[in-house]
Design a protein around this motif. Structure first.
Motif, PDB file in Angstrom:
ATOM      1  N   ALA A 223       0.787  -1.230  -0.021  1.00  0.00           N
ATOM      2  CA  ALA A 223      -0.042   0.006  -0.040  1.00  0.00           C
ATOM      3  C   ALA A 223       0.838   1.207   0.017  1.00  0.00           C
ATOM      4  CB  ALA A 223      -0.971   0.168   1.227  1.00  0.00           C
ATOM      5  N   GLN A 224       1.854   1.146   0.472  1.00  0.00           N
ATOM      6  CA  GLN A 224       3.110   2.303   0.569  1.00  0.00           C
ATOM      7  C   GLN A 224       2.414   3.654   1.002  1.00  0.00           C
ATOM      8  OE1 GLN A 224       5.649   2.945  -2.965  1.00  0.00           O
ATOM      9  NE2 GLN A 224       6.210   0.680  -2.589  1.00  0.00           N
ATOM     10  N   PRO A 225       1.945   3.757   2.379  1.00  0.00           N
ATOM     11  CA  PRO A 225       1.393   4.885   2.763  1.00  0.00           C
ATOM     12  C   PRO A 225       2.385   6.132   2.837  1.00  0.00           C
ATOM     13  CG  PRO A 225       1.575   3.427   4.779  1.00  0.00           C
ATOM     14  CD  PRO A 225       1.740   2.664   3.249  1.00  0.00           C
ATOM     15  N   TYR A 226       3.726   5.720   2.755  1.00  0.00           N
ATOM     16  CA  TYR A 226       4.732   6.831   2.528  1.00  0.00           C
ATOM     17  C   TYR A 226       4.531   7.769   1.503  1.00  0.00           C
ATOM     18  CZ  TYR A 226       9.481   8.818   1.773  1.00  0.00           C
ATOM     19  OH  TYR A 226      10.402   9.558   1.454  1.00  0.00           O
ATOM     20  N   GLY A 227       4.245   7.263   0.345  1.00  0.00           N
ATOM     21  CA  GLY A 227       4.070   8.168  -0.708  1.00  0.00           C
ATOM     22  C   GLY A 227       2.603   9.033  -0.626  1.00  0.00           C
ATOM     23  N   GLY A 228       1.625   8.737   0.180  1.00  0.00           N
ATOM     24  CA  GLY A 228       0.562   9.404   0.747  1.00  0.00           C
ATOM     25  C   GLY A 228       0.890  10.649   1.548  1.00  0.00           C
ATOM     26  N   MET A 229       1.506  10.015   2.412  1.00  0.00           N
ATOM     27  CA  MET A 229       1.887  11.139   3.507  1.00  0.00           C
ATOM     28  C   MET A 229       3.124  12.098   3.078  1.00  0.00           C
ATOM     29  SD  MET A 229       2.775   8.791   7.071  1.00  0.00           S
ATOM     30  CE  MET A 229       3.509   7.510   6.416  1.00  0.00           C
ATOM     31  N   LEU A 230       3.969  11.731   2.018  1.00  0.00           N
ATOM     32  CA  LEU A 230       4.575  12.644   1.554  1.00  0.00           C
ATOM     33  C   LEU A 230       4.048  13.808   0.677  1.00  0.00           C
ATOM     34  CD1 LEU A 230       7.943  13.149   1.239  1.00  0.00           C
ATOM     35  CD2 LEU A 230       7.958  12.036  -0.934  1.00  0.00           C
ATOM     36  N   GLU A 231       2.941  13.378  -0.043  1.00  0.00           N
ATOM     37  CA  GLU A 231       2.329  14.239  -0.871  1.00  0.00           C
ATOM     38  C   GLU A 231       1.438  15.092  -0.092  1.00  0.00           C
ATOM     39  OE1 GLU A 231       2.832  14.821  -3.892  1.00  0.00           O
ATOM     40  OE2 GLU A 231       3.792  12.910  -4.645  1.00  0.00           O
ATOM     41  N   ALA A 232       1.126  14.908   1.190  1.00  0.00           N
ATOM     42  CA  ALA A 232       0.214  15.593   2.079  1.00  0.00           C
ATOM     43  C   ALA A 232       1.075  16.602   2.438  1.00  0.00           C
ATOM     44  CB  ALA A 232      -0.525  14.810   3.186  1.00  0.00           C
ATOM     45  N   ILE A 233       2.340  16.118   3.004  1.00  0.00           N
ATOM     46  CA  ILE A 233       3.446  17.184   3.554  1.00  0.00           C
ATOM     47  C   ILE A 233       3.765  18.098   2.635  1.00  0.00           C
ATOM     48  CG2 ILE A 233       5.756  17.200   4.372  1.00  0.00           C
ATOM     49  CD1 ILE A 233       5.378  14.450   5.701  1.00  0.00           C
ATOM     50  N   LEU A 234       3.997  17.432   1.337  1.00  0.00           N
ATOM     51  CA  LEU A 234       4.452  18.702   0.106  1.00  0.00           C
ATOM     52  C   LEU A 234       3.363  19.544  -0.108  1.00  0.00           C
ATOM     53  CD1 LEU A 234       6.777  18.931  -1.632  1.00  0.00           C
ATOM     54  CD2 LEU A 234       5.642  17.625  -3.256  1.00  0.00           C
ATOM     55  N   ASN A 235       1.908  19.204   0.084  1.00  0.00           N
ATOM     56  CA  ASN A 235       0.836  19.910  -0.184  1.00  0.00           C
ATOM     57  C   ASN A 235       0.831  21.272   0.905  1.00  0.00           C
ATOM     58  OD1 ASN A 235      -0.012  19.207  -2.577  1.00  0.00           O
ATOM     59  ND2 ASN A 235      -1.711  17.818  -1.728  1.00  0.00           N
ATOM     60  N   SER A 236       1.337  20.604   2.240  1.00  0.00           N
ATOM     61  CA  SER A 236       1.264  21.633   3.096  1.00  0.00           C
ATOM     62  C   SER A 236       2.333  22.509   3.088  1.00  0.00           C
ATOM     63  CB  SER A 236       1.563  20.859   4.489  1.00  0.00           C
ATOM     64  OG  SER A 236       2.088  21.713   5.696  1.00  0.00           O
ATOM     65  N   HIS A 237       3.556  22.109   2.761  1.00  0.00           N
ATOM     66  CA  HIS A 237       4.682  22.935   2.378  1.00  0.00           C
ATOM     67  C   HIS A 237       4.681  23.983   1.156  1.00  0.00           C
ATOM     68  CE1 HIS A 237       8.960  23.956   2.045  1.00  0.00           C
ATOM     69  NE2 HIS A 237       8.755  23.933   0.848  1.00  0.00           N
ATOM     70  N   SER A 238       3.908  23.428   0.410  1.00  0.00           N
ATOM     71  CA  SER A 238       3.913  24.424  -0.921  1.00  0.00           C
ATOM     72  C   SER A 238       2.475  25.160  -1.082  1.00  0.00           C
ATOM     73  CB  SER A 238       3.900  23.449  -2.075  1.00  0.00           C
ATOM     74  OG  SER A 238       4.903  22.384  -2.071  1.00  0.00           O
ATOM     75  N   TRP A 239       1.442  24.801  -0.573  1.00  0.00           N
ATOM     76  CA  TRP A 239       0.001  25.353  -0.773  1.00  0.00           C
ATOM     77  C   TRP A 239      -0.578  26.051   0.603  1.00  0.00           C
ATOM     78  CZ3 TRP A 239      -1.014  26.134  -5.755  1.00  0.00           C
ATOM     79  CH2 TRP A 239      -0.283  25.203  -6.593  1.00  0.00           C
ATOM     80  N   ALA A 240      -0.511  25.208   1.448  1.00  0.00           N
ATOM     81  CA  ALA A 240      -1.306  25.492   2.721  1.00  0.00           C
ATOM     82  C   ALA A 240      -0.904  26.968   3.517  1.00  0.00           C
ATOM     83  CB  ALA A 240      -0.970  24.468   3.799  1.00  0.00           C
ATOM     84  N   TYR A 241       0.227  27.320   3.383  1.00  0.00           N
ATOM     85  CA  TYR A 241       0.284  28.645   4.086  1.00  0.00           C
ATOM     86  C   TYR A 241       1.222  29.516   3.271  1.00  0.00           C
ATOM     87  CZ  TYR A 241       0.298  25.119   7.995  1.00  0.00           C
ATOM     88  OH  TYR A 241      -0.058  24.295   8.981  1.00  0.00           O
ATOM     89  N   PRO A 242       0.378  30.175   2.331  1.00  0.00           N
ATOM     90  CA  PRO A 242       0.847  31.417   1.413  1.00  0.00           C
ATOM     91  C   PRO A 242       1.259  32.340   2.065  1.00  0.00           C
ATOM     92  CG  PRO A 242      -1.788  31.000   1.207  1.00  0.00           C
ATOM     93  CD  PRO A 242      -1.161  29.908   2.112  1.00  0.00           C
ATOM     94  N   GLU A 243       2.444  32.936   1.553  1.00  0.00           N
ATOM     95  CA  GLU A 243       2.751  34.128   2.331  1.00  0.00           C
ATOM     96  C   GLU A 243       2.058  35.246   2.823  1.00  0.00           C
ATOM     97  OE1 GLU A 243       6.698  35.314   0.459  1.00  0.00           O
ATOM     98  OE2 GLU A 243       7.442  33.359   1.169  1.00  0.00           O
ATOM     99  N   ASN A 244       1.121  35.717   1.713  1.00  0.00           N
ATOM    100  CA  ASN A 244       0.377  36.818   1.606  1.00  0.00           C
ATOM    101  C   ASN A 244      -0.897  36.832   2.438  1.00  0.00           C
ATOM    102  OD1 ASN A 244      -0.873  35.177  -0.021  1.00  0.00           O
ATOM    103  ND2 ASN A 244      -0.999  36.481  -1.864  1.00  0.00           N
ATOM    104  N   HIS A 245      -1.003  35.511   2.993  1.00  0.00           N
ATOM    105  CA  HIS A 245      -2.290  35.321   3.791  1.00  0.00           C
ATOM    106  C   HIS A 245      -2.509  35.915   5.014  1.00  0.00           C
ATOM    107  CE1 HIS A 245      -6.094  33.011   4.486  1.00  0.00           C
ATOM    108  NE2 HIS A 245      -5.665  32.668   5.623  1.00  0.00           N
TER     109      HIS A 245
END
Lengths: 391, 117
Positions: A223-245
């Protein structure tokens, strides 16, 4: 000015002392009278290694089932109100401290507290969300929150909280005996960070593997949950906290992950959370937003929705549409590919379930069932991705 | 000449994000520091590079896309990659990553063709 005799001075001093003692007695009497009443009660607070008896004005009961799965509406409602309350209290505490320069760990007068003794069941995902809130509060104030009446907490609940790492966020009494994890249900300590590093989800997956018998280790690796967790982490890093918010309270732009395992049912739960702007809010930043908007408008017309697709009342539909685009298209930008990877983790399990809660929306993909989506009346302040994998 | 690169042995057991600035052990880092020098060498001597995807904790799609799709964006042609790059996964749980990596090359080649026209 008239000069007082020695006798008069002694009389006035004694009189002032009598008045002062009477005032203190009256205060004590009033406090004792209020203990046990609806307004004030005596509670035990654990702080700096000591159990202290203090009076508290109000206990805020927590949901009996603190679970975003089986008791979604009540848990979301509680988290929504607690979110502002905890962060506002933390922000005010810092402002007050700046003014009065009090000792940082000084016990405040307890006006109200969250009564964890009312909880009978704590799911790992809901506990992770609460842990993230407490960590943000600690980030704002610089110190841990106090625990109230810890001895009265349900033993299973206390076990989940300790295993998850709450003792690092709350002033919890040390345990003499750690042999409480003899049950078939095991929860791993949460990991948190800001960088999209693979080591954290990698170690979490390895810790889960260690708890499994060899025959089931292969199923988890498949199942490799690693890949899913990594993508969730990456989404958090790249999209969740925009600088201008604009953030109402000091933000902690982290991700949080944890995992749990039930060796009786052979079920593994893995979850990732961030306190960011949520998927529905970040959708307009997608490269494929125009496509999404076009399809969203068509759906809105078809379903006769009164609000546009990016309105919070349509969050369930918005996440479902985003997932549909992510799963059907090739050549997607990163955001879309990440969502697809999250579904693939559940797809690869014998029986898997992916649940995404983001702002007011919920999306569920489950083996053998049609994807479902819901819109809740209370929002989650961020994005929770949860995989339940039957091995 | 055949050169083998095992991601787990020669790079990391925990492949990370797409770009260097997002976190450690990114696809961009693997491609630029490990894969491209070996691939250029292999092309110059008409050899092959075998990339073994096994034995890591897993992959995010971003790592694989940036590594393999990124080769096309760097200027390697699909024909060169078909001839000189072999992507393998021996264990069943990693085979779909090898298939996906090839798809990313195809997709990137398709996009660069569309841009050229």
């Amino acid at each position: 000015m008239r000069k007082l005799t020695y006798k008069q001075r002694r009389y006035l001093a004694a009189h002032a002392s009598r008045l002062h003692l009477r005032a203190l007695d009256w205060k004590r009497w009033r406090r004792l009278k209020n203990v046990g009443s609806a307004r004030e009660r005596e509670v035990s607070v654990y702080s700096d290694g000591d159990h202290l008896k203090v009076t508290a004005k109000r206990a805020i009961p927590m949901p009996e089932a603190f679970c975003l799965d089986t008791n979604t509406a009540e848990t979301l409602k509680f988290l929504d109100s607690a979110w502002d309350d905890v962060l506002e209290t933390a922000t005010k505490a810092v402002e007050k401290r700046k003014l009065s320069a009090k000792r940082k760990s000084e016990l405040p007068r307890i006006n109200r507290y969250y009564d964890l003794a009312t909880i009978k069941y704590f799911s790992p995902s809901a506990a992770l969300v609460l842990a993230s809130l407490f960590q943000r509060s600690k980030h704002i104030t610089g110190y841990k929150l106090y625990t109230v009446n810890e001895r009265r907490w349900n033993a299973d609940v206390a076990f989940v909280l300790r295993a998850l790492g709450f003792h690092e966020l709350l002033e919890m009494r040390p345990l003499r005996d750690w042999s409480i994890d003899s049950s078939s249900f095991k929860v791993l300590k949460f990991q948190t960070g800001q960088e999209a590093a693979g080591e954290h989800p990698g170690r979490l997956q390895e810790a889960l593997l260690e708890l499994l018998p060899p025959s089931q280790q292969e199923s988890l690796l498949a199942a490799q949950p690693y890949g899913g967790m990594l993508e969730a982490i990456l989404n958090s890093h790249s999209w969740a906290y925009p600088e201008n918010h604009y953030w109402e309270h000091k933000v902690l732009p982290n991700w949080w992950i944890t995992g749990a395992i039930d060796t009786d049912t052979n079920e593994v739960t893995v979850c990732a959370f961030d306190q960011g702007i949520s998927i529905p809010v970040s959708l307009p930043r997608w490269t494929h937003w125009s496509d999404f908007e076009y399809r969203g408008r068509k759906i809105a017309e078809k379903l006769k929705l009164s609000k546009p697709i990016d309105h919070y009342s349509n969050d369930g539909l918005a996440i479902r549409l985003a997932m549909k685009i992510a799963r059907s298209r090739t050549g997607l930008p990163q955001h879309g590919k990440g969502l697809r990877t999250m579904v693939e983790v559940a797809e690869r399990a014998k029986h898997g379930r992916l649940r995404i809660l983001s702002r007011n929306g919920e999306y569920v993909w489950e083996t053998g069932k049609k994807p479902r989506s819901y819109t809740h009346s209370h929002p989650l302040r961020g994005t929770l991705v949860e995989w339940q994998l039957q091995l | 000449m055949e050169t083998e690169i095992a991601v787990a042995r020669d790079f990391t057991r925990y492949p990370g994000p797409r770009y260097r600035n997002s976190g450690p052990y990114s696809g961009e880092q693997f491609r630029d520091e490990v894969l491209v020098p070996k691939l250029r060498e292999a092309i110059s001597v008409a050899g092959r590079v075998i990339v073994d995807l096994d034995d890591v904790a897993g992959y995010g799609s971003s790592f694989l896309e940036e590594t393999f799709g990124g080769l096309v964006r760097l200027g390697f042609s699909k024909e060169e990659l078909d001839e000189h790059l072999i992507i393998v996964a021996r264990s069943p749980q990693f085979r779909h990553h090898a298939v996906r990596a090839r798809e990313y090359i195809e997709e990137a080649a398709g996009r660069s063709l569309a841009l050229a026209h």
